[in-house]
Write a protein that holds these residues in place. Structure first.
Motif, PDB file in Angstrom:
ATOM      1  N   LEU A 235       0.790   3.421   5.464  1.00 28.94           N
ATOM      2  CA  LEU A 235       0.801   4.645   4.660  1.00 28.94           C
ATOM      3  C   LEU A 235       0.286   4.394   3.253  1.00 28.94           C
ATOM      4  O   LEU A 235      -0.494   5.191   2.709  1.00 28.94           O
ATOM      5  CB  LEU A 235       2.207   5.232   4.613  1.00 28.94           C
ATOM      6  N   GLY A 236       0.716   3.294   2.635  1.00 27.48           N
ATOM      7  CA  GLY A 236       0.279   3.000   1.275  1.00 27.48           C
ATOM      8  C   GLY A 236      -1.227   2.839   1.173  1.00 27.48           C
ATOM      9  O   GLY A 236      -1.871   3.370   0.262  1.00 27.48           O
ATOM     10  N   ARG A 237      -1.808   2.111   2.118  1.00 27.53           N
ATOM     11  CA  ARG A 237      -3.262   1.926   2.134  1.00 27.53           C
ATOM     12  C   ARG A 237      -3.973   3.273   2.267  1.00 27.53           C
ATOM     13  O   ARG A 237      -4.946   3.553   1.561  1.00 27.53           O
ATOM     14  CB  ARG A 237      -3.654   0.995   3.275  1.00 27.53           C
ATOM     15  N   LEU A 238      -3.485   4.111   3.184  1.00 24.63           N
ATOM     16  CA  LEU A 238      -4.111   5.415   3.377  1.00 24.63           C
ATOM     17  C   LEU A 238      -3.966   6.295   2.134  1.00 24.63           C
ATOM     18  O   LEU A 238      -4.857   7.094   1.830  1.00 24.63           O
ATOM     19  CB  LEU A 238      -3.497   6.112   4.595  1.00 24.63           C
ATOM     20  N   ALA A 239      -2.860   6.146   1.409  1.00 26.57           N
ATOM     21  CA  ALA A 239      -2.683   6.913   0.182  1.00 26.57           C
ATOM     22  C   ALA A 239      -3.703   6.509  -0.871  1.00 26.57           C
ATOM     23  O   ALA A 239      -4.266   7.358  -1.581  1.00 26.57           O
ATOM     24  CB  ALA A 239      -1.265   6.735  -0.349  1.00 26.57           C
ATOM     25  N   VAL A 240      -3.956   5.211  -0.988  1.00 22.34           N
ATOM     26  CA  VAL A 240      -4.989   4.743  -1.920  1.00 22.34           C
ATOM     27  C   VAL A 240      -6.339   5.333  -1.531  1.00 22.34           C
ATOM     28  O   VAL A 240      -7.090   5.848  -2.375  1.00 22.34           O
ATOM     29  CB  VAL A 240      -5.048   3.202  -1.948  1.00 22.34           C
ATOM     30  N   GLU A 241      -6.652   5.283  -0.248  1.00 22.42           N
ATOM     31  CA  GLU A 241      -7.928   5.814   0.213  1.00 22.42           C
ATOM     32  C   GLU A 241      -8.014   7.321  -0.013  1.00 22.42           C
ATOM     33  O   GLU A 241      -9.083   7.846  -0.353  1.00 22.42           O
ATOM     34  CB  GLU A 241      -8.116   5.481   1.690  1.00 22.42           C
ATOM     35  N   ALA A 242      -6.888   8.018   0.143  1.00 30.30           N
ATOM     36  CA  ALA A 242      -6.881   9.469  -0.075  1.00 30.30           C
ATOM     37  C   ALA A 242      -7.090   9.805  -1.545  1.00 30.30           C
ATOM     38  O   ALA A 242      -7.767  10.783  -1.878  1.00 30.30           O
ATOM     39  CB  ALA A 242      -5.569  10.062   0.422  1.00 30.30           C
ATOM     40  N   LEU A 243      -6.518   9.009  -2.431  1.00 31.35           N
ATOM     41  CA  LEU A 243      -6.736   9.230  -3.865  1.00 31.35           C
ATOM     42  C   LEU A 243      -8.217   9.062  -4.207  1.00 31.35           C
ATOM     43  O   LEU A 243      -8.790   9.874  -4.947  1.00 31.35           O
ATOM     44  CB  LEU A 243      -5.892   8.243  -4.683  1.00 31.35           C
ATOM     45  N   ILE A 244      -8.841   8.025  -3.676  1.00 38.54           N
ATOM     46  CA  ILE A 244     -10.266   7.802  -3.941  1.00 38.54           C
ATOM     47  C   ILE A 244     -11.092   8.944  -3.371  1.00 38.54           C
ATOM     48  O   ILE A 244     -12.031   9.440  -4.013  1.00 38.54           O
ATOM     49  CB  ILE A 244     -10.708   6.439  -3.353  1.00 38.54           C
ATOM     50  N   ALA A 245     -10.727   9.398  -2.166  1.00 40.13           N
ATOM     51  CA  ALA A 245     -11.464  10.493  -1.534  1.00 40.13           C
ATOM     52  C   ALA A 245     -11.372  11.781  -2.347  1.00 40.13           C
ATOM     53  O   ALA A 245     -12.286  12.610  -2.315  1.00 40.13           O
ATOM     54  CB  ALA A 245     -10.938  10.727  -0.120  1.00 40.13           C
ATOM     55  N   ARG A 246     -10.283  11.939  -3.085  1.00 36.77           N
ATOM     56  CA  ARG A 246     -10.105  13.122  -3.921  1.00 36.77           C
ATOM     57  C   ARG A 246     -10.775  12.966  -5.283  1.00 36.77           C
ATOM     58  O   ARG A 246     -10.639  13.822  -6.148  1.00 36.77           O
ATOM     59  CB  ARG A 246      -8.617  13.434  -4.100  1.00 36.77           C
ATOM     60  N   GLY A 247     -11.490  11.859  -5.479  1.00 36.97           N
ATOM     61  CA  GLY A 247     -12.250  11.666  -6.702  1.00 36.97           C
ATOM     62  C   GLY A 247     -11.536  10.892  -7.784  1.00 36.97           C
ATOM     63  O   GLY A 247     -12.047  10.760  -8.898  1.00 36.97           O
TER      64      GLY A 247
END
Length: 285
Positions: free
Chosen positions: A12-24
């Motif tokens: 989950l933590g890794r995906l959260a980092v990736e989601a933050l980057i995806a949101r700019g």
């Protein structure tokens, strides 16, 4: 503004980092904490600041939190040990003057009989007592929690369950990670408690049917009593404590602890949650 994501080497933590980057959100403004930073070297290569963070080592937690404005506290993974581990992050966040603490909790944590709820209830109470501005994300089950069930079904063609007609409103980890990124990057979420889960719930007969489609083989549901299920798990090599945990969870599901559909997750992420079959297919790919 810097955001710290704890447990960044976990799913989950890794995906959260990736989601933050995806949101700019700029990678350089994301601090990813992990017990073993070599496991997030790929995130560091993308510009994310990787820092040591061991829930059981308060000094590492204090160093990781220092200088950040927001913290995503991803729940620790070991029931019974979570509360002191979470308290280390809460205490450090309070001392650092963090402006927002986001915590991944459990459904109806303060009132549920769910076997994992007590640790989350205690953590939510500690966050409230700390006075830190916070957002609570009460995550229902992850569809990926059933990868072990999928492996068993692939081998045996059977899904064994003592959950009866109980239903689970699961969603994919990616859905929940995206929700965390939303509350960290948009206004209006301080003080909110979100009950997050899938747009539809399913029972174990539907899980067996979904696995049959995804695995491309016949899969049958084997409904068991709690006692028979516990005995089968022990016969399969599980120790008594683990077998009891699994059957207690199934009993909680039978009693409706994971059945609630609120629509809050899809509203936060602005799209439907990932359906069961699609989530299983992605997780198994």
């Amino acid at each position: 503004m810097t955001i710290l994501v704890t447990g960044a080497s976990g799913h989950l933590g890794r995906l959260a980092v990736e989601a933050l980057i995806a949101r700019g959100f700029a990678p350089a403004d994301i601090r990813a904490g992990a017990r073993d930073t070599s496991r997030i070297a790929d995130l560091a290569a993308r510009g994310v600041e990787a820092v040591p963070l061991d829930y059981d080592a308060p000094a590492s937690v204090e160093a990781a939190v220092r200088g950040v404005e927001q913290v995503l506290l991803v729940s620790a993974s070991e029931p019974g040990k979570r509360v002191p581990q979470h308290l280390a992050v809460i205490d450090a966040a309070k001392a650092a003057g963090v402006a927002q603490l986001v915590y991944t909790s459990a459904p109806r944590a303060t009132e549920s009989e769910l076997v994992v709820a007590p640790d989350h209830k205690a953590t939510e109470e500690a966050i409230a007592a700390s006075g830190i501005p916070a957002t609570i994300l009460r995550n229902n089950w992850y569809t990926e929690n059933y990868l072990g069930t999928a492996a068993q079904a692939r081998e045996t063609g059977v899904v064994a369950s003592s959950a009866g007609d109980g239903r689970v409103a699961s969603a994919s980890r990616r859905d929940y990670a995206e929700a965390a990124a939303v509350v960290l990057t948009t206004p209006g979420h301080l003080g909110e408690v979100y009950e997050l889960g899938g747009d539809t719930s399913w029972d174990f007969a539907e899980l067996a049917a979904a696995l049959a489609e995804v695995l491309g083989r016949e899969v049958a549901l084997a409904p068991l009593s709690t006692e028979a299920h516990r005995a089968a798990l022990r016969d399969a090599g599980l120790d008594e404590a683990t077998a009891s945990f699994v059957t207690t969870l199934d009993a909680d599901i039978r009693d409706g602890a994971l059945a609630e559909v609120t629509g809050q997750l899809s509203r936060l992420i602005g799209r439907p949650t990932t359906p069961l079959r699609e989530g299983l297919r992605e997780a198994l790919a």
